[in-house]
Write an enzyme that holds these catalytic residues in place. Structure first.
Site, short mmCIF file in Angstrom:
data_model
loop_
_atom_site.label_atom_id
_atom_site.label_comp_id
_atom_site.label_asym_id
_atom_site.label_seq_id
_atom_site.Cartn_x
_atom_site.Cartn_y
_atom_site.Cartn_z
N LYS A 112 18.93 -17.69 56.34
CA LYS A 112 19.98 -17.38 55.94
C LYS A 112 20.58 -19.02 57.04
O LYS A 112 21.16 -19.50 56.54
CB LYS A 112 20.46 -16.63 57.03
CG LYS A 112 19.58 -14.94 56.19
CD LYS A 112 21.31 -14.66 54.97
CE LYS A 112 21.03 -12.93 54.63
NZ LYS A 112 19.17 -13.08 54.48
C1 PLP Z 1 18.97 -12.01 53.86
C2 PLP Z 1 17.05 -12.22 53.92
C3 PLP Z 1 16.57 -11.81 51.95
C4 PLP Z 1 17.25 -11.61 50.52
O1 PLP Z 1 18.01 -12.68 50.49
P1 PLP Z 1 20.26 -12.50 49.26
O2 PLP Z 1 20.43 -13.67 49.25
O3 PLP Z 1 20.30 -11.49 50.16
O4 PLP Z 1 19.04 -11.97 47.83
C5 PLP Z 1 15.45 -11.92 52.38
N1 PLP Z 1 14.62 -12.60 53.08
C6 PLP Z 1 14.08 -12.57 54.13
C7 PLP Z 1 13.92 -13.43 55.17
C8 PLP Z 1 16.15 -12.26 54.44
O5 PLP Z 1 16.95 -12.92 56.06
#
Ligand code: PLP
Length: 496
Positions: A112
């Site tokens: 993120k």
């Molecule tokens: C948010 C997240 C995901 C999922 O990603 P999306 O874009 O919501 O599909 C997968 N792994 C981790 C560690 C995340 O923080």
């Protein structure tokens, strides 16, 4: 060429990039999508010689067309700096026949950060461009990782306040401690009594509450969203797929123009959608492999064309993927419905009322670029353990789901195209689950931070700064509420 953004539910709702970034979610509940997906205007050879920041500029300039070059480069420079613990920003690591794209070298050690370290700068620039007078209130529902990354990105930013709702008991101990120790008078963290979907539904309701919008405006505030539905998060994520491709070409692993497969551990469908956009921009991607955990709504959707959230919700050891309503899927549905906002709106209304919708056979043709599968808890643990025993490389549980699904894909299809696995979190963030996967008996009684020290030792990797910091940090937030109290919590925090 100027790119205009339209709502997936109403094509008369049109915005410039900066307006779409400020607005987050369209007033009709739809998501903003570019009127057309632009094509890369640099050759793959040129791109492969570029730094991460240069690639990021080449991608973002094509989408954020009302930003000047100077504005955009300033946003990029402020985002991808020493908050990341490597100049490469996202290194590519080869282990056991796959390339792991480590997207976790930012402030909160999850992917993120790749988008949330730039979103605050895009948003402040957008506010200035549009002469916004109100303070911006970022409202976010998180399954764990978005919350901390958004808090870290927006803390201390002038003219912005941020409120994060997370499912109390539905995130890892480290994730919770990361959020609850967040500094900054403009930050507010609240645990809700419900799961992630409850938190997300509550936030969506607040966004579409017209009376509240008026009250906020009178008090000098307006909402915006840092969730992955914001186009200001989606677009920066495209950059790392282009960068990964360039790295493989530069290292001689791929001939320029040769295709790669991409494997993405998926929850809200933002990360994999960015890869889909990259493919549509001309990046040579063969399959987009969508990996789910036991909450396998997407796997079922890709295999049957029926999206059905009416099922039990499972808490897994990959909590950031514990999602039954993948918000960003709407952008794909819109596209395979021939960019027909009316048709898309019908599907979404069916999802809201009956919890399901079924796409047409014609629309299913639009899914040929995708392959979906899922991993059980046991399979994920086994994959983490096997990879560690074979190579010494330790991956987190989310990445473990993806690695397992890649094996299933290769077994099912015999397609051994070079695969890039989006490695979405540092194993340190999910140390208990990761160490439990490697040796359940040995590690089950150890304290969280003892596990972290042990992980550092067996994986031969330094403990990330983000983890060291929370070891001793004081808890600064303790608010909890029921889902029907979320509005009150917001107005209280804003002193209304
Ligand atoms: C948010 C997240 C995901 C999922 O990603 P999306 O874009 O919501 O599909 C997968 N792994 C981790 C560690 C995340 O923080």
């Amino acid at each position: 060429m100027e790119i205009i953004y339209k709502s997936t539910r109403n094509s008369n709702e049109r915005k410039t990039a900066s307006q779409a970034i400020l607005q987050g979610l369209a007033p009709d509940g739809g998501l903003y999508v570019p009127e057309q997906i632009p094509s890369l205007d640099r050759s793959l050879e040129e791109l492969s010689g570029m730094s991460y920041k240069e690639v990021a500029y080449e991608v973002m300039k094509l989408y954020f067309t009302d930003f000047t070059e100077e504005e955009l480069k300033k946003c990029i420079d402020s985002a991808y700096d020493s908050k990341f613990d490597t100049e490469e920003i996202c290194p590519l690591v080869e282990a056991d026949g796959a390339y792991y794209l480590e997207l976790f070298h930012g402030a909160t050690i999850a992917f993120k950060d790749m988008a949330l370290s730039i979103l605050p700068h895009l948003m402040v620039t957008s506010a200035r461009k549009n002469h916004v007078k109100n303070d911006i209130v970022i409202l976010t529902a998180t399954s764990g990782d978005t919350g901390k990354a958004a808090l870290a990105g927006f803390a201390g930013v002038d003219g912005v306040k941020i409120i994060v709702f997370y499912p109390k008991g539905g995130v890892s101990a480290i994730q919770e401690k990361q959020m609850l120790t967040q500094k900054g008078a403009n930050t507010h963290v609240v645990g809700i009594h419900g799961n992630f979907d409850d938190a997300q539904t509550g936030v969506k309701q607040l966004f579409s509450d017209k009376a509240l919008e008026k009250e906020l405006d009178a008090a000098g505030y307006q909402f915006s969203s840092a969730n992955s539905i914001n186009i200001g998060r989606l677009v920066p994520q495209i950059a790392y797929y282009v960068y990964a491709y360039g790295t493989l070409v530069k290292e001689g692993k791929l001939a320029s123009g040769e295709k790669m497969n991409v494997v993405v551990p998926t929850g809200n469908f933002g990360n994999i959608l960015a890869a889909y956009y990259a493919k549509n921009m001309g990046l040579p991607i063969n399959k987009l492999i969508c990996a789910s955990n036991e909450n396998k709504v997407l796997y079922d959707f890709f295999t049957t064309g029926d999206y059905d959230k009416n099922r039990a919700f499972t808490l897994t050891n990959s909590p950031s993927m514990d999602i039954l309503v993948s918000s960003n899927l709407e952008r794909l549905i819109y596209r395979i419905a021939g960019e027909d906002a009316g048709k898309n709106a019908e599907f979404m209304s069916s999802l809201a009322t009956s919890g399901r919708y079924e796409i047409t056979d014609e629309m299913k043709q639009g899914l040929v670029d995708f392959y979906g599968n899922y991993a059980t808890e046991e399979e994920t643990c086994e994959t983490i353990r096997n990879l560690y025993e074979k190579t010494g490389y330790v991956i987190d549980t989310h990445t473990g789901v993806a690695a397992n699904v890649l094996q299933k894909y290769r077994r099912a299809t015999g397609d051994n195209t070079i695969a890039v696995v989006a490695s979405t979190a540092s194993p340190f963030k999910f140390a208990r689950s990761v160490m439990g996967a490697i040796d359940a008996e040995k590690y089950s009684a150890m304290e969280d931070f003892a596990l972290i020290d042990e992980l550092s030792r067996i994986g031969n990797v330094a403990i990330p700064r983000a983890i060291e910091e929370i070891r001793t940090a004081p808890v600064l937030h303790d608010k909890q509420c029921d889902t029907n109290e979320m509005k009150q919590v917001v107005t209280d925090f804003l002193g209304m």
